[in-house]
Write an enzyme that holds these catalytic residues in place. Structure first.
Site, PDB file in Angstrom:
ATOM      1  N   ARG A  54       0.843  -1.199   0.000  1.00 53.83           N
ATOM      2  CA  ARG A  54       0.000   0.000   0.000  1.00 53.83           C
ATOM      3  C   ARG A  54       0.874   1.243   0.000  1.00 53.83           C
ATOM      4  NH1 ARG A  54      -4.677   0.781   3.519  1.00 53.83           N
ATOM      5  NH2 ARG A  54      -3.315   0.569   5.326  1.00 53.83           N
ATOM      6  N   LYS A 120       3.142  -9.130  11.454  1.00 53.16           N
ATOM      7  CA  LYS A 120       2.504  -9.067  10.130  1.00 53.16           C
ATOM      8  C   LYS A 120       2.884 -10.281   9.279  1.00 53.16           C
ATOM      9  CE  LYS A 120       1.754  -6.045   6.185  1.00 53.16           C
ATOM     10  NZ  LYS A 120       1.266  -4.744   5.814  1.00 53.16           N
ATOM     11  N   ARG A 251      -1.838   1.867  15.140  1.00 48.81           N
ATOM     12  CA  ARG A 251      -0.712   1.359  15.947  1.00 48.81           C
ATOM     13  C   ARG A 251      -1.142   1.210  17.400  1.00 48.81           C
ATOM     14  NH1 ARG A 251       1.180   0.349  11.712  1.00 48.81           N
ATOM     15  NH2 ARG A 251       2.705   1.484  10.503  1.00 48.81           N
TER      16      ARG A 251
HETATM   17  P1  ATP Z   1      -0.325   0.431   7.871  1.00 53.63           P
HETATM   18  O1  ATP Z   1      -1.350   0.302   6.823  1.00 53.63           O
HETATM   19  O2  ATP Z   1      -0.910   0.389   9.232  1.00 53.63           O
HETATM   20  O3  ATP Z   1       0.610   1.566   7.670  1.00 53.63           O
HETATM   21  P2  ATP Z   1       1.940  -1.263   7.418  1.00 53.63           P
HETATM   22  O4  ATP Z   1       2.937  -0.488   8.237  1.00 53.63           O
HETATM   23  O5  ATP Z   1       2.026  -2.743   7.473  1.00 53.63           O
HETATM   24  O6  ATP Z   1       0.469  -0.925   7.804  1.00 53.63           O
HETATM   25  P3  ATP Z   1       1.540  -1.310   4.600  1.00 53.63           P
HETATM   26  O7  ATP Z   1       1.676  -0.223   3.600  1.00 53.63           O
HETATM   27  O8  ATP Z   1       0.182  -1.912   4.815  1.00 53.63           O
HETATM   28  O9  ATP Z   1       2.126  -0.749   5.958  1.00 53.63           O
HETATM   29  O10 ATP Z   1       2.495  -2.536   4.199  1.00 53.63           O
HETATM   30  C1  ATP Z   1       3.769  -2.336   3.653  1.00 53.63           C
HETATM   31  C2  ATP Z   1       4.831  -2.698   4.688  1.00 53.63           C
HETATM   32  O11 ATP Z   1       4.802  -4.100   4.899  1.00 53.63           O
HETATM   33  C3  ATP Z   1       6.256  -2.430   4.204  1.00 53.63           C
HETATM   34  O12 ATP Z   1       6.623  -1.108   4.522  1.00 53.63           O
HETATM   35  C4  ATP Z   1       7.083  -3.475   4.965  1.00 53.63           C
HETATM   36  O13 ATP Z   1       7.510  -2.997   6.216  1.00 53.63           O
HETATM   37  C5  ATP Z   1       6.101  -4.601   5.199  1.00 53.63           C
HETATM   38  N1  ATP Z   1       6.345  -5.760   4.313  1.00 53.63           N
HETATM   39  C6  ATP Z   1       6.778  -5.799   3.029  1.00 53.63           C
HETATM   40  N2  ATP Z   1       6.851  -7.046   2.565  1.00 53.63           N
HETATM   41  C7  ATP Z   1       6.445  -7.851   3.578  1.00 53.63           C
HETATM   42  C8  ATP Z   1       6.284  -9.248   3.719  1.00 53.63           C
HETATM   43  N3  ATP Z   1       6.528 -10.108   2.738  1.00 53.63           N
HETATM   44  N4  ATP Z   1       5.848  -9.698   4.924  1.00 53.63           N
HETATM   45  C9  ATP Z   1       5.561  -8.861   5.960  1.00 53.63           C
HETATM   46  N5  ATP Z   1       5.692  -7.526   5.880  1.00 53.63           N
HETATM   47  C10 ATP Z   1       6.116  -7.027   4.698  1.00 53.63           C
HETATM   48  C1  BTN Z   2       0.344  -4.280   2.122  1.00 55.04           C
HETATM   49  O1  BTN Z   2       0.167  -4.740   3.253  1.00 55.04           O
HETATM   50  O2  BTN Z   2       1.016  -3.266   1.906  1.00 55.04           O
HETATM   51  C2  BTN Z   2      -0.303  -4.963   0.936  1.00 55.04           C
HETATM   52  C3  BTN Z   2       0.565  -6.026   0.311  1.00 55.04           C
HETATM   53  C4  BTN Z   2      -0.078  -6.693  -0.887  1.00 55.04           C
HETATM   54  C5  BTN Z   2       0.861  -7.650  -1.573  1.00 55.04           C
HETATM   55  C6  BTN Z   2       0.206  -8.454  -2.674  1.00 55.04           C
HETATM   56  S1  BTN Z   2       1.237  -9.793  -3.239  1.00 55.04           S
HETATM   57  C7  BTN Z   2       0.134 -10.072  -4.556  1.00 55.04           C
HETATM   58  C8  BTN Z   2      -0.309  -8.722  -5.073  1.00 55.04           C
HETATM   59  N1  BTN Z   2       0.628  -8.223  -6.067  1.00 55.04           N
HETATM   60  C9  BTN Z   2       1.267  -7.128  -5.640  1.00 55.04           C
HETATM   61  O3  BTN Z   2       2.139  -6.512  -6.290  1.00 55.04           O
HETATM   62  N2  BTN Z   2       0.835  -6.790  -4.403  1.00 55.04           N
HETATM   63  C10 BTN Z   2      -0.190  -7.693  -3.926  1.00 55.04           C
END
Ligand code: ATP
Ligand code: BTN
Length: 258
Positions: A54, A120, A251
């Site tokens: 995201r 996560k 958070r």
């Molecule tokens: P929020 O939406 O509360 O900000 P978040 O901190 O998890 O949640 P997101 O944008 O939802 O942020 O998710 C992207 C984040 O997830 C990245 O910045 C990284 O820290 C983490 N991330 C990336 N790849 C993975 C993975 N394979 N497994 C777990 N976490 C991952």
């Molecule tokens: C997040 O928590 O930030 C969302 C992560 C979403 C990852 C999936 S993996 C399959 C699909 N293809 C992508 O490039 N992103 C989503």
């Protein structure tokens, strides 16, 4: 065990199953091909070179036993208002599918992150294309089913995987695809209210002090779950206020407050 395209195809109620060894992003693939592909089509890959998270973040997507999964769905323009809470439904379907495979300790962090034992384990990214025929959704799901190490420059927070479970990845993907298609079909008819109670049972922060972090602002309160629109409810003093899904991060709040 490798992903099995024909087994996944058999589980679908509609659309086509496409499995790649490596791809830039399964979401990008469906967004590029949404006009040629039928509703319900799914794209999976063993690894992604540009996995998207995201808000422009990267989703770490190595070749491992993980799941990188996207599904295409079309809604008429009149139903677009319901789309914002759809990510909560998707998170719930993931949590229930994992639970049905015997996984315990699955939680959801509002609006749509999937946690295992407080860390996560999965994420959801919904992207859209709008044209004269309606809204075309690509719902992307990343699940760490088997990943022993990460690039800490990308994954800069606590993470988890489910390698302790050794379950059949194809069986999980088939269940997930089937349950998603079934629920995407009924969602416009039943609405979000149908899912609220089930969602609450996975809520990671229920009753806890939390903060909602937006650009330049922090909103504090005690999490009370969600309402029938999927908005987060926070107890602030004597009031309970609702907050919609937007550019916010939820958070835990470890500060003591009066
Ligand atoms: P929020 O939406 O509360 O900000 P978040 O901190 O998890 O949640 P997101 O944008 O939802 O942020 O998710 C992207 C984040 O997830 C990245 O910045 C990284 O820290 C983490 N991330 C990336 N790849 C993975 C993975 N394979 N497994 C777990 N976490 C991952
Ligand atoms: C997040 O928590 O930030 C969302 C992560 C979403 C990852 C999936 S993996 C399959 C699909 N293809 C992508 O490039 N992103 C989503």
């Amino acid at each position: 065990m490798k992903l099995n395209q024909s087994q996944i195809q058999e589980a679908l109620l509609c659309g086509q199953a496409l499995v790649f060894e490596e791809i830039d992003s399964t979401n990008a693939f469906l967004l590029n091909h949404y006009q040629e592909l039928e509703q319900g089509s799914v794209c999976l890959a063993e690894s992604q070179t540009s996995g998207r998270g995201r808000r422009g973040r990267t989703w770490y997507s190595p070749q491992s036993e993980n799941v990188y999964f996207s599904i295409l769905w079309h809604y008429p323009k009149e139903e677009v208002e319901q789309v914002s809470s759809l990510s909560l439904v998707v998170a719930l379907i993931i949590a229930e599918s994992l639970q049905a495979q015997g996984v315990k300790d699955i939680q959801i962090k509002w609006p749509n992150d999937v946690y295992f034992q407080g860390k996560k384990m999965g994420g959801i990214l919904i992207e859209t294309k709008v044209d004269k025929n309606g809204v075309h959704l690509v719902i992307g799901i990343g699940l760490n089913l088997g990943m022993t190490k990460v690039d800490e420059k990308i994954v800069n927070q606590a993470w988890a995987d489910l390698s302790a479970y050794h379950f059949d990845r194809n069986a999980l993907v088939c269940r997930l695809a089937y349950e998603l298609q079934k629920n995407l079909k009924i969602y416009p008819l039943v609405g979000f209210a149908h899912y609220v109670e089930r969602w609450q049972s996975f809520d990671i922060f229920h009753g806890q002090a939390v903060k909602l972090v937006t650009e330049g602002q922090e909103i504090h309160g005690i999490s009370q779950g969600i309402n029938e629109q999927g908005e987060l409810l926070l107890k602030q003093g004597n009031e309970i206020n609702a907050f919609g899904i937007g550019e916010m991060s939820l958070r835990p709040n470890t500060q003591t407050e009066n």
